[in-house]
Design a protein around this motif. Structure first.
Motif, PDB file in Angstrom:
ATOM      1  N   GLU A   1       0.856  -1.183   0.000  1.00 21.81           N
ATOM      2  CA  GLU A   1       0.000   0.000   0.000  1.00 21.81           C
ATOM      3  C   GLU A   1       0.894   1.236   0.000  1.00 21.81           C
ATOM      4  OE1 GLU A   1      -2.618   0.070   3.373  1.00 21.81           O
ATOM      5  OE2 GLU A   1      -0.986   0.108   4.810  1.00 21.81           O
TER       6      GLU A   1
ATOM      7  N   GLY B   1       0.565   5.444   0.142  1.00 22.19           N
ATOM      8  CA  GLY B   1      -0.250   6.629   0.360  1.00 22.19           C
ATOM      9  C   GLY B   1       0.168   7.792  -0.520  1.00 22.19           C
TER      10      GLY B   1
ATOM     11  N   ILE C   1      -3.397   4.607  -1.642  1.00 21.35           N
ATOM     12  CA  ILE C   1      -4.198   5.075  -0.519  1.00 21.35           C
ATOM     13  C   ILE C   1      -4.351   6.597  -0.631  1.00 21.35           C
ATOM     14  CG2 ILE C   1      -4.392   5.196   1.994  1.00 21.35           C
ATOM     15  CD1 ILE C   1      -4.398   2.331   0.919  1.00 21.35           C
TER      16      ILE C   1
ATOM     17  N   GLU D   1     -14.322  14.379   7.639  1.00 25.94           N
ATOM     18  CA  GLU D   1     -13.204  13.703   6.994  1.00 25.94           C
ATOM     19  C   GLU D   1     -13.359  13.871   5.489  1.00 25.94           C
ATOM     20  OE1 GLU D   1     -12.652   9.674   8.282  1.00 25.94           O
ATOM     21  OE2 GLU D   1     -12.580  10.254  10.387  1.00 25.94           O
TER      22      GLU D   1
ATOM     23  N   GLU E   1     -11.031  13.839   1.417  1.00 23.49           N
ATOM     24  CA  GLU E   1      -9.819  13.590   0.656  1.00 23.49           C
ATOM     25  C   GLU E   1      -9.115  14.928   0.425  1.00 23.49           C
ATOM     26  OE1 GLU E   1      -9.720  10.899  -2.642  1.00 23.49           O
ATOM     27  OE2 GLU E   1     -11.489   9.833  -1.872  1.00 23.49           O
TER      28      GLU E   1
ATOM     29  N   ILE F   1      -5.096  11.868   8.603  1.00 21.15           N
ATOM     30  CA  ILE F   1      -5.396  10.595   9.257  1.00 21.15           C
ATOM     31  C   ILE F   1      -5.077   9.384   8.389  1.00 21.15           C
ATOM     32  CG2 ILE F   1      -7.118  11.549  10.821  1.00 21.15           C
ATOM     33  CD1 ILE F   1      -9.284  10.458   8.949  1.00 21.15           C
ATOM     34  N   ARG F   2      -4.830   9.594   7.110  1.00 21.16           N
ATOM     35  CA  ARG F   2      -4.472   8.496   6.216  1.00 21.16           C
ATOM     36  C   ARG F   2      -3.785   9.077   4.987  1.00 21.16           C
ATOM     37  NH1 ARG F   2      -9.104   6.159   6.532  1.00 21.16           N
ATOM     38  NH2 ARG F   2     -10.065   7.138   4.749  1.00 21.16           N
ATOM     39  N   GLY F   3      -2.864   8.301   4.441  1.00 16.19           N
ATOM     40  CA  GLY F   3      -2.223   8.716   3.202  1.00 16.19           C
ATOM     41  C   GLY F   3      -0.717   8.783   3.258  1.00 16.19           C
TER      42      GLY F   3
ATOM     43  N   GLU G   1       1.065   6.152   4.368  1.00 18.15           N
ATOM     44  CA  GLU G   1       1.475   4.760   4.440  1.00 18.15           C
ATOM     45  C   GLU G   1       2.400   4.350   3.296  1.00 18.15           C
ATOM     46  OE1 GLU G   1      -1.594   5.927   4.318  1.00 18.15           O
ATOM     47  OE2 GLU G   1      -2.862   5.000   5.806  1.00 18.15           O
TER      48      GLU G   1
END
Length: 112
Positions: free
Chosen positions: A32, A34, A67, A78, A80, A99-101, A103
């Motif tokens: 994965e 990000g 991701i 939340e 993008e 919170i994500r991206g 990785e």
């Protein structure tokens, strides 16, 4: 283009895993990646395909899972980040926490 060095480092890690687990061949690797990881997926895939040609991973398939970068605004929404230019679509603020991206993980390895 630091993607080549990351590919080589990934191959080194895979070789260690092969030795530890007494594996003969890695058929596929699921990674994965990000949007904020600093890795450009297209370059990574290109480097992977070039670097694997003459080695033990010449038939190893790369499955790169992209991701999206996701943020949480102070208003709780939340969203993008890159699709919204880092601005909350609900309140128009740019006060957020990622919170994500970020990785970059090897999720799994398929081997025999």
């Amino acid at each position: 283009m630091h993607e080549l060095s990351v590919v080589i480092e990934t191959f080194d890690l895979l070789e260690e895993i092969m030795k530890e687990q007494n594996l003969k061949k890695v058929t596929a690797v699921n990674i994965e990646c990000g949007e904020l990881s600093g890795i450009l997926p297209d370059y990574f895939e290109e480097c992977w395909n070039v670097a694997r040609q003459e080695g033990v991973f010449n038939n190893t398939q790369l499955n790169l899972i992209r991701i999206p970068a996701v943020a949480r605004c102070t208003c709780g929404t939340e969203y993008e980040m890159l699709k919204n230019s880092r601005i909350c679509p609900k309140c128009s603020k740019s006060d957020y926490k990622v919170i994500r991206g970020r990785e970059f993980n090897i999720l799994s390895i398929e081997a025999v």
